[in-house]
Design an enzyme around this catalytic site. Structure first.
Site, PDB file in Angstrom:
ATOM      1  N   ARG A  95       0.936  -1.249   0.044  1.00  0.00           N
ATOM      2  CA  ARG A  95       0.007  -0.038   0.040  1.00  0.00           C
ATOM      3  C   ARG A  95       0.932   1.204   0.012  1.00  0.00           C
ATOM      4  O   ARG A  95       1.779   1.535   0.975  1.00  0.00           O
ATOM      5  CB  ARG A  95      -1.029   0.015   1.390  1.00  0.00           C
ATOM      6  N   HIS A 122      -7.209   0.762  -6.588  1.00  0.00           N
ATOM      7  CA  HIS A 122      -7.542  -0.054  -5.218  1.00  0.00           C
ATOM      8  C   HIS A 122      -7.926  -1.427  -5.859  1.00  0.00           C
ATOM      9  O   HIS A 122      -9.203  -1.622  -5.628  1.00  0.00           O
ATOM     10  CB  HIS A 122      -8.359   0.630  -4.278  1.00  0.00           C
ATOM     11  N   GLN A 125      -9.984  -3.936  -3.729  1.00  0.00           N
ATOM     12  CA  GLN A 125     -11.346  -3.275  -3.245  1.00  0.00           C
ATOM     13  C   GLN A 125     -12.332  -3.756  -4.363  1.00  0.00           C
ATOM     14  O   GLN A 125     -13.520  -4.278  -4.088  1.00  0.00           O
ATOM     15  CB  GLN A 125     -11.102  -1.999  -2.905  1.00  0.00           C
ATOM     16  N   ASP A 206     -17.410   6.572  -1.331  1.00  0.00           N
ATOM     17  CA  ASP A 206     -16.154   6.704  -0.635  1.00  0.00           C
ATOM     18  C   ASP A 206     -16.326   8.305   0.130  1.00  0.00           C
ATOM     19  O   ASP A 206     -16.669   9.227  -0.096  1.00  0.00           O
ATOM     20  CB  ASP A 206     -15.011   6.384  -1.600  1.00  0.00           C
ATOM     21  N   CYS A 245     -16.642   1.360   0.640  1.00  0.00           N
ATOM     22  CA  CYS A 245     -15.415   0.555   0.843  1.00  0.00           C
ATOM     23  C   CYS A 245     -14.886   0.300   2.350  1.00  0.00           C
ATOM     24  O   CYS A 245     -14.269  -0.342   2.756  1.00  0.00           O
ATOM     25  CB  CYS A 245     -14.198   1.134   0.035  1.00  0.00           C
ATOM     26  N   ARG A 273     -13.815  -8.561   1.275  1.00  0.00           N
ATOM     27  CA  ARG A 273     -12.105  -8.454   0.769  1.00  0.00           C
ATOM     28  C   ARG A 273     -11.324  -9.837   1.144  1.00  0.00           C
ATOM     29  O   ARG A 273     -10.254  -9.814   0.323  1.00  0.00           O
ATOM     30  CB  ARG A 273     -11.849  -7.226   1.861  1.00  0.00           C
TER      31      ARG A 273
END
Ligand code: CP
Ligand code: NVA
Length: 286
Positions: A95, A122, A125, A206, A245, A273
């Protein structure tokens, strides 16, 4: 050997394969006796825990590495970090603040590199999002999805590519300055949230201020204020499921009531996830 830096790295066939793998609870132990590096330059609850447990389910050993430990780009170059981790691990997951660091890592090692969130995308996700929609709607082809809020972020970009790849119809609603840049052809972008959610079966949002954007918080909050997903907006959709998310900022991009409503699928999405990560890690080893 395949990297997953973006949803485009998977393509429609790769997404279908990952989803099929994700739906199998037992994929054996392809990572038995092997390590997986999990480098985090930013905080994480879901991504760290879901990926770590996915590695365990595949028989491997996850090593969680915080940003101070490797100093990606400060203590050592991205290339040298990748070369070092490749000495011990079969997959390198990271990340990062800057997507380009992931690209540089792929150039330095033959081991698969997996994006656990960058400023650009992402992808894990988006895989969990598509898995969630598939479970709740059966048929992804032609499925209408609305994303409301900051459309120029990592989650929206990966979602856009994933929706196109599975044949779903995505409409993004945002102020003009927060429209998705480099949007793939076939994704609609509008100003009006009500227009985006009309006939939508899923409404997604988000945070308005992503990690690393704190210096823009004031202007973002002001511009995105009219894009809150509240009960009135959800009522304009087609008995839609709500997706996020997470983490969510209650009272900003979404109301507490929408997050807690019976049509909120956020915890299914969070659980997915782990299943999506298991499928994705098994896929890069194929
Ligand atoms: N959705 C998501 O990536 O959450 P974390 O930042 O907690 O990992
Ligand atoms: N867009 C958010 C997603 C967090 C999972 C961020 O980058 O902070």
């Amino acid at each position: 050997m395949t990297n997953i830096l973006t949803v485009a790295d998977l393509g429609p066939a790769g997404i279908a394969e990952v989803l099929a793998l994700a739906e199998q609870p037992d994929l054996g132990r392809p990572l038995a006796g092997k390590g997986v590096a999990l480098v985090f330059q930013k905080p994480s609850a879901r991504t760290r825990n879901s990926t770590e447990m996915a590695v365990v389910q595949l028989g491997g050993h996850p090593v969680y590495i915080q940003k101070e430990e490797v100093g990606l780009g400060s203590r050592e170059t991205a290339e040298d970090v990748a070369r070092t981790l490749a000495c011990y691990h079969d997959i390198i997951c990271a990340r990062v603040m800057d997507h380009d660091d992931l690209v540089r890592m792929t150039g330095a090692t033959a081991k698969p590199v997996v994006n656990l969130l960058s400023d650009k995308e992402h992808p894990l996700q988006a895989l969990a999002d598509v898995l969630t929609m598939k479970q709740l709607a059966d048929n992804l082809q032609g499925l209408k999805i609305a994303y409301v809020g900051d459309a120029d972020n990592n989650v929206a970009r990966s979602l856009a590519h994933a929706c196109l790849a599975v044949g779903a119809e995505l409409t993004l609603a945002s102020p003009s300055q927060y429209r998705l840049s480099d949007a793939p052809d076939g994704v609609r972008q509008v100003d009006d949230p009500a227009e985006a959610v009309r006939r939508a079966r899923f409404v997604y949002t988000d945070v308005w201020v992503s990690m690393g954007q704190d210096n823009e918080a004031r202007e973002r909050m002001q511009a995105l204020g009219p894009y809150q997903v509240d009960e009135a907006l959800m009522a304009k959709a087609d008995d839609a499921w709500f997706l996020h998310c997470l983490p969510a900022r209650r009272g900003e991009e979404v109301t507490h009531g929408v997050l807690e409503s019976p049509k909120s699928a956020i915890w299914r999405q969070a659980e997915n996830r782990m299943h999506a990560a298991r499928g994705a890690l098994a896929w890069v080893l194929l």
